[in-house]
Scaffold this motif. Structure first.
Motif, short mmCIF file in Angstrom:
data_model
loop_
_atom_site.label_atom_id
_atom_site.label_comp_id
_atom_site.label_asym_id
_atom_site.label_seq_id
_atom_site.Cartn_x
_atom_site.Cartn_y
_atom_site.Cartn_z
N ARG A 97 9.84 13.36 5.30
CA ARG A 97 10.82 13.59 5.09
C ARG A 97 11.59 13.47 2.92
NH1 ARG A 97 15.75 12.30 9.09
NH2 ARG A 97 14.80 12.04 10.96
N GLU B 54 4.94 16.59 9.35
CA GLU B 54 6.85 16.69 9.80
C GLU B 54 6.71 16.30 10.81
OE1 GLU B 54 9.30 20.62 9.62
OE2 GLU B 54 7.55 21.10 9.28
N ARG C 85 13.88 13.41 1.45
CA ARG C 85 15.09 12.60 1.34
C ARG C 85 14.46 11.67 0.53
NH1 ARG C 85 19.99 10.52 4.86
NH2 ARG C 85 21.04 9.31 3.40
N VAL D 145 18.65 6.62 6.97
CA VAL D 145 18.21 7.63 7.66
C VAL D 145 18.56 7.14 9.07
CG1 VAL D 145 16.44 9.17 8.76
CG2 VAL D 145 17.52 9.42 6.03
N ASN E 276 15.32 4.76 4.04
CA ASN E 276 15.21 4.17 5.47
C ASN E 276 16.30 3.56 6.59
OD1 ASN E 276 12.64 5.31 7.88
ND2 ASN E 276 13.30 2.61 7.64
#
Length: 420
Positions: free
Chosen positions: A60, A32, A62, A318, A315
């Motif tokens: 992640r 994490e 997402r 983000v 990615n």
């Protein structure tokens, strides 16, 4: 069905002395942010971004959700011939837009070694089609690492990765040039003969070779040398691409425009295996124009893998939304300041920093770098030893300033406690 704990006896680790690797195996089970969890429940700060790639950090949800939904829709389908998928099309357009090569075409691969292999083959193919078949040599820098496919092994500037295969170069017609001395490179090009050279490939910042930034004017000198002698210039941005140097690509930071750019790692931050090559119009146009356009006979089963491309797009979202390229640029200064005191440590030969959010702590010959790295891991910070007894530091972009300080402090404590 009953499950049993895996023994791991069948796993052959890459780049490993297997008796040691098996005896000291560290099994990671979770992550994490900038932290990892081992099978024994220990939390470990990831000071190397795994293998230079965990830029947005671990865990992640997402990206996992994007992969799940893409797999439910279409996991992938090959992109040979006239076939394509929407994520691959979108990703290629986005990479061409953000990359350092104007009007680039994009060939997608499964990773960095694939990308290097493709770029080197395409360089030689280009000159064959130009009617200059003598231009076959690929030059690379002493200390360079370009993956471990046949071409990457052949152009490696790390001799131990080249040795043991019964020939000096798996692919013939390669040579090494000076790491950071552009005058010496010019002499080498003159000796080899520019008429024989297809391309020069260079990492803007040498990674595995010891975290070596470019000397002032070196990259610009390589570009000018290539242009003046009709040699293709390949920037290997597998490590530096997607923000590691405080710019989306290191080519932007050092104001160079290569003929090709290889990429991987940060393109997905490791959430899926993917790579690619940006190709300039100088090379690509002939393959895109006319009924008699030639075919580049190269491709991979997973070129343009739909799920990997969807993950890459998420990615990049983000990275943009959280300003992580700029964050990496800020943390570069923090890291350089944190490791500065190590320059005066009696066990340290040199500290290399200031060429991106990464650093190398080069230990004196005779110091057991593996023991230092193991001591850091025991203290809760994962580092590793790369070429020339150098400790690699290359944290995720989401690492905090306090965590950067913790990395430097932990290395200092390991050095202080070291006994020959």
């Amino acid at each position: 069905m009953a499950t049993t704990k895996p023994t791991g006896d069948a796993l052959w680790n890459p780049q490993a002395q297997m008796p040691t690797a098996r005896a000291k195996r560290l099994v990671l089970t979770g992550g994490e942010g900038a932290w990892l969890t081992s099978s024994t429940g220990r939390r470990l700060l990831d000071a190397t971004a795994s293998l230079w790639h965990a830029n947005i950090g671990h865990g992640r949800a997402r990206l996992a959700d994007v992969a799940y939904h893409q797999m439910r829709k279409l996991e992938t389908y090959h992109t040979f011939g006239r076939f394509a998928n929407e994520p691959a099309l979108h990703l290629a357009d986005r990479l061409a837009e953000i990359g350092p090569v104007p009007d680039a075409k994009v060939m997608l691969t499964s990773g960095g070694s694939d990308s290097v292999d493709l770029a080197c083959k395409l360089a030689r193919r280009h000159w064959q089609l130009e009617g200059r078949p003598e231009k076959t040599m690929i030059l690379s820098r002493v200390g360079a690492y370009h993956g471990l496919h046949a071409y990457g092994t052949s152009v490696a500037g790390l001799q131990y990765n080249r040795d043991g295969y019964g020939t000096s170069s798996l692919v013939p017609e390669t040579a090494r040039v000076a790491t950071n001395d552009i005058a010496a490179v010019r002499r080498s090009v003159a000796e080899i003969g520019p008429e024989n050279i297809a391309a020069i490939i260079a990492e803007p910042v040498i990674g595995t070779g010891g975290v070596i930034g470019p000397a002032e004017g070196y990259l610009e000198g390589l570009q000018e040398l290539c242009r003046s002698h009709d040699i293709l210039f390949i920037a290997d941005e597998v490590i530096t691409g997607f923000g590691r140097t405080g710019k989306m690509f290191a080519s932007h930071r050092w104001d160079i425009q290569p003929d090709m750019v290889t990429m991987a790692k940060g393109i997905t931050s490791g959430y899926a295996p993917l790579g690619g090559v940006l190709v300039s119009p100088r090379i690509s146009e002939r393959f895109f124009e006319g009924a008699d356009a030639p075919i580049f006979r190269h491709g991979l089963t997973y070129s343009g893998h739909a799920t990997a491309c969807a993950v890459a797009l998420a990615n990049l979202d983000v990275i943009d939304e959280e300003g992580l390229v700029e964050q990496a640029g800020r943390l570069e200064t923090v890291l350089a300041k944190a490791v500065e005191p190590l320059r005066d440590h009696e066990l340290v030969e040199e500290v290399r920093s200031g060429a991106g959010f990464m650093a190398g702590v080069h230990l004196h010959e005779g110091i057991n770098g593996d023991a230092i790295a193991e001591a850091c891991t025991d203290a809760g910070v994962l580092v590793r030893v790369i070429h020339d007894n150098t400790l690699q530091i290359c944290p995720p972009f989401v690492t905090t300033e306090d965590e950067v300080e913790l990395i430097a402090d932990t290395i200092t404590q390991a050095l202080d406690a070291y006994q020959h």
